[in-house]
Design a protein around this motif. Structure first.
Motif, PDB file in Angstrom:
ATOM      1  N   VAL A   1       0.622  -7.383   2.743  1.00 29.62           N
ATOM      2  CA  VAL A   1      -0.740  -7.650   3.191  1.00 29.62           C
ATOM      3  C   VAL A   1      -1.717  -7.063   2.172  1.00 29.62           C
ATOM      4  N   ILE A   2      -2.617  -7.917   1.699  1.00 31.43           N
ATOM      5  CA  ILE A   2      -3.590  -7.484   0.696  1.00 31.43           C
ATOM      6  C   ILE A   2      -4.992  -7.807   1.215  1.00 31.43           C
ATOM      7  N   GLY A   3      -5.706  -6.740   1.610  1.00 39.48           N
ATOM      8  CA  GLY A   3      -7.121  -6.862   1.946  1.00 39.48           C
ATOM      9  C   GLY A   3      -7.954  -6.296   0.811  1.00 39.48           C
ATOM     10  N   GLU A   4      -9.249  -6.276   1.014  1.00 35.32           N
ATOM     11  CA  GLU A   4     -10.125  -5.765  -0.056  1.00 35.32           C
ATOM     12  C   GLU A   4      -9.855  -4.299  -0.344  1.00 35.32           C
ATOM     13  N   ASP A   5      -9.575  -3.510   0.702  1.00 32.79           N
ATOM     14  CA  ASP A   5      -9.289  -2.088   0.485  1.00 32.79           C
ATOM     15  C   ASP A   5      -8.035  -1.920  -0.372  1.00 32.79           C
ATOM     16  N   GLU A   6      -6.989  -2.666  -0.032  1.00 32.16           N
ATOM     17  CA  GLU A   6      -5.752  -2.582  -0.817  1.00 32.16           C
ATOM     18  C   GLU A   6      -5.999  -3.020  -2.255  1.00 32.16           C
ATOM     19  N   MET A   7      -6.746  -4.115  -2.427  1.00 28.86           N
ATOM     20  CA  MET A   7      -7.015  -4.614  -3.770  1.00 28.86           C
ATOM     21  C   MET A   7      -7.752  -3.585  -4.606  1.00 28.86           C
ATOM     22  N   ASN A   8      -8.728  -2.927  -4.018  1.00 23.90           N
ATOM     23  CA  ASN A   8      -9.535  -1.965  -4.770  1.00 23.90           C
ATOM     24  C   ASN A   8      -8.788  -0.672  -5.064  1.00 23.90           C
ATOM     25  N   SER A   9      -7.795  -0.352  -4.228  1.00 22.82           N
ATOM     26  CA  SER A   9      -7.068   0.904  -4.438  1.00 22.82           C
ATOM     27  C   SER A   9      -5.735   0.707  -5.149  1.00 22.82           C
ATOM     28  N   GLY A  10      -5.368  -0.549  -5.462  1.00 21.67           N
ATOM     29  CA  GLY A  10      -4.139  -0.817  -6.215  1.00 21.67           C
ATOM     30  C   GLY A  10      -2.871  -0.652  -5.400  1.00 21.67           C
ATOM     31  N   VAL A  11      -2.967  -0.805  -4.078  1.00 17.05           N
ATOM     32  CA  VAL A  11      -1.790  -0.715  -3.220  1.00 17.05           C
ATOM     33  C   VAL A  11      -1.719  -1.970  -2.346  1.00 17.05           C
ATOM     34  N   VAL A  12      -0.643  -2.085  -1.562  1.00 20.01           N
ATOM     35  CA  VAL A  12      -0.515  -3.142  -0.565  1.00 20.01           C
ATOM     36  C   VAL A  12       0.037  -2.521   0.705  1.00 20.01           C
ATOM     37  N   THR A  13      -0.127  -3.224   1.801  1.00 16.73           N
ATOM     38  CA  THR A  13       0.545  -2.832   3.040  1.00 16.73           C
ATOM     39  C   THR A  13       1.822  -3.656   3.139  1.00 16.73           C
ATOM     40  N   LEU A  14       2.955  -2.988   3.173  1.00 24.56           N
ATOM     41  CA  LEU A  14       4.263  -3.647   3.208  1.00 24.56           C
ATOM     42  C   LEU A  14       4.834  -3.517   4.614  1.00 24.56           C
ATOM     43  N   LYS A  15       5.061  -4.656   5.278  1.00 26.79           N
ATOM     44  CA  LYS A  15       5.586  -4.637   6.640  1.00 26.79           C
ATOM     45  C   LYS A  15       6.980  -5.240   6.680  1.00 26.79           C
ATOM     46  N   ASN A  16       7.920  -4.505   7.257  1.00 26.94           N
ATOM     47  CA  ASN A  16       9.284  -4.982   7.463  1.00 26.94           C
ATOM     48  C   ASN A  16       9.300  -5.760   8.775  1.00 26.94           C
ATOM     49  N   LEU A  17       9.511  -7.068   8.711  1.00 28.53           N
ATOM     50  CA  LEU A  17       9.437  -7.896   9.910  1.00 28.53           C
ATOM     51  C   LEU A  17      10.611  -7.671  10.857  1.00 28.53           C
ATOM     52  N   ALA A  18      11.700  -7.102  10.384  1.00 32.60           N
ATOM     53  CA  ALA A  18      12.843  -6.844  11.255  1.00 32.60           C
ATOM     54  C   ALA A  18      12.616  -5.615  12.122  1.00 32.60           C
ATOM     55  N   THR A  19      11.988  -4.596  11.537  1.00 32.74           N
ATOM     56  CA  THR A  19      11.806  -3.331  12.261  1.00 32.74           C
ATOM     57  C   THR A  19      10.371  -3.107  12.726  1.00 32.74           C
ATOM     58  N   GLY A  20       9.423  -3.833  12.153  1.00 37.27           N
ATOM     59  CA  GLY A  20       8.012  -3.620  12.474  1.00 37.27           C
ATOM     60  C   GLY A  20       7.385  -2.478  11.707  1.00 37.27           C
ATOM     61  N   GLU A  21       8.201  -1.767  10.945  1.00 37.41           N
ATOM     62  CA  GLU A  21       7.686  -0.619  10.183  1.00 37.41           C
ATOM     63  C   GLU A  21       6.785  -1.102   9.055  1.00 37.41           C
ATOM     64  N   GLN A  22       5.664  -0.419   8.832  1.00 34.89           N
ATOM     65  CA  GLN A  22       4.806  -0.766   7.712  1.00 34.89           C
ATOM     66  C   GLN A  22       4.310   0.491   7.028  1.00 34.89           C
ATOM     67  N   GLN A  23       4.041   0.329   5.745  1.00 32.05           N
ATOM     68  CA  GLN A  23       3.595   1.460   4.937  1.00 32.05           C
ATOM     69  C   GLN A  23       2.751   0.963   3.782  1.00 32.05           C
ATOM     70  N   SER A  24       1.939   1.875   3.260  1.00 35.89           N
ATOM     71  CA  SER A  24       1.100   1.557   2.109  1.00 35.89           C
ATOM     72  C   SER A  24       1.835   1.992   0.850  1.00 35.89           C
ATOM     73  N   VAL A  25       2.062   1.035  -0.076  1.00 39.18           N
ATOM     74  CA  VAL A  25       2.820   1.353  -1.288  1.00 39.18           C
ATOM     75  C   VAL A  25       2.164   0.708  -2.495  1.00 39.18           C
ATOM     76  N   PRO A  26       2.298   1.302  -3.689  1.00 37.40           N
ATOM     77  CA  PRO A  26       1.846   0.638  -4.915  1.00 37.40           C
ATOM     78  C   PRO A  26       2.655  -0.635  -5.156  1.00 37.40           C
ATOM     79  N   VAL A  27       2.038  -1.628  -5.777  1.00 27.93           N
ATOM     80  CA  VAL A  27       2.712  -2.902  -6.000  1.00 27.93           C
ATOM     81  C   VAL A  27       4.006  -2.722  -6.776  1.00 27.93           C
TER      82      VAL A  27
END
Length: 413
Positions: free
Chosen positions: A378-404
């Protein structure tokens, strides 16, 4: 055409993604196993001279007389859609000037065409894997060829298969046998089907392969080629059996195996299953020592086999859907260009990626679910400006903010 539904020609169908994935699995197994036996791929044309098959297969065979798609083109050339690959391989072998280049080991993959009655696993356009070996001097090469066929199907993990072998003799011993067989069949002609009666003079060995129950009832004690071999053919057949025994390749002798094509001699074989009904052959082949010379080349011993992809695919479970590692969701118009760049980066890193196309987050997550993606980036404006993305695991529902540049490690973890 307006208002009318479009349909394919009967017996010719499309290879849609799910089926093609199974074909690719079969082709990958073939390439792996064949390469281990030093076979190389060739690409043969779909269009061939009609005369090639008349001369090689035989004008009286069902393929040439009833099944071949042949026509005369605008230049008055007599051409056809190839019904099988062996004759075209011989033409390529001769036309390529390879008769003095040592043993040639070839395989090919592609469509063949026969206008036969469509039935389970048999189509008018069918996909085939074929293997040819030119310079196959004796039973050792036959053993290697049959062992390779066995290894190929073993690589696919198909169970319940049986290798059956026979000898069709040669020009020295087959004429006398043919006379005995024809005499036997003529004595029972009034009890054989119309097709068998047509074959008695043209191709009597094909009668032994008739699937009509009433014909089989008349053929119980018919003479068999394997009992009338000359010394050389007997020695060749013995060498084949000894070699298969040495390699622990299981087989059984089936004296009723014949080939529908005129050019086969000595070794004939089939790999069969009871999972496809009466038409249980999934791979078949044999030796054709006279064909190269028949088509204008020097005497050349050769052997080959072919297998239909559609019939093999019926014995395999459908492959899983194409794996989508990551679906990229762009939230807001301002992130579209950036998200396309990130998707391109992830593909270059070896991931299978789909872009969800922008729009609402709900719509894009539905796209990710439909594609059966493992993760959503998931890439929103905040992620774009900070150089990270929100990565969501669809099997577990777990998500985290990580560098590309760390996404690949997370996906492959």
């Amino acid at each position: 055409m307006a208002g009318k539904s479009l349909q394919s020609i009967r017996g010719i169908h499309d290879g849609l993604p799910a089926e093609v994935r199974v074909w690719q699995r079969i082709e990958a197994a073939a390439r792996k196993v064949f390469a281990s036996y030093a076979f190389s791929e060739v690409r043969l044309p779909v269009l061939e001279p009609t005369e090639l098959f008349v001369r090689s297969i035989g004008e009286a065979t069902d393929i040439v007389s009833k099944e071949m798609y042949a026509f005369t083109d605008q230049g008055n050339d007599h051409i056809c859609l190839r019904p099988e690959g062996t004759a075209g391989s011989v033409r390529a072998y001769l036309q390529g000037g390879l008769t003095r280049s040592g043993t040639q080991r070839w395989f090919y993959v592609g469509p063949m065409f026969r206008r036969e009655r469509p039935q389970k696993g048999r189509l008018r356009q069918f996909q085939q894997i074929g293997v040819e070996m030119f310079g196959a001097s004796g039973p050792l090469e036959d053993v290697e060829m049959l062992a390779m066929a066995h290894a190929f199907l073993s690589e696919l993990g198909i169970s319940g298969l049986n290798l059956e072998i026979n000898s069709l003799g040669c020009s020295a011993c087959r004429p006398a046998y043919r006379d005995k067989l024809v005499a036997y069949l003529n004595a029972r002609a009034d009890k054989l089907c119309e097709t068998c009666n047509e074959r008695i003079e043209k191709n009597p060995m094909r009668v032994l392969d008739c699937k009509v129950a009433s014909c089989q009832a008349e053929l119980g004690d018919a003479p068999e080629m394997v009992d009338h071999l000359c010394d050389d053919c007997e020695s060749h057949f013995t060498g084949l059996k000894q070699g298969l025994d040495a390699l622990a390749v299981p087989y059984r002798i089936n004296a009723r195996i014949v080939r529908g094509l005129d050019y086969y001699n000595r070794t004939a074989f089939e790999i069969v299953t009871d999972q496809l009904g009466a038409q249980g052959t999934v791979l078949a082949g044999g030796r054709y020592d006279g064909l190269v010379q028949e088509l204008g080349g020097p005497p050349t011993q050769a052997i080959g086999f072919a297998a239909g992809l559609e019939r093999l695919a019926m014995l395999l479970a459908e492959s899983d859907a194409a794996v989508v590692d990551v679906a990229v969701a762009a939230l807001g118009e301002a992130t579209i260009t950036h998200s396309l760049q990130q998707a391109a980066f992830l593909r270059s890193a070896g991931l299978n990626v789909v872009h969800c196309g922008g729009g609402s987050a709900k719509r894009q997550f539905k796209v990710a679910d439909r594609e059966a993606a493992r993760f959503v980036v998931v890439i929103g404006e905040d992620e774009m400006n900070s150089g990270v993305v929100t990565l969501k695991n669809l099997a577990t529902g777990e998500q985290q903010s990580v560098p590309v540049n760390q996404i690949v490690n997370q996906v492959f973890a």
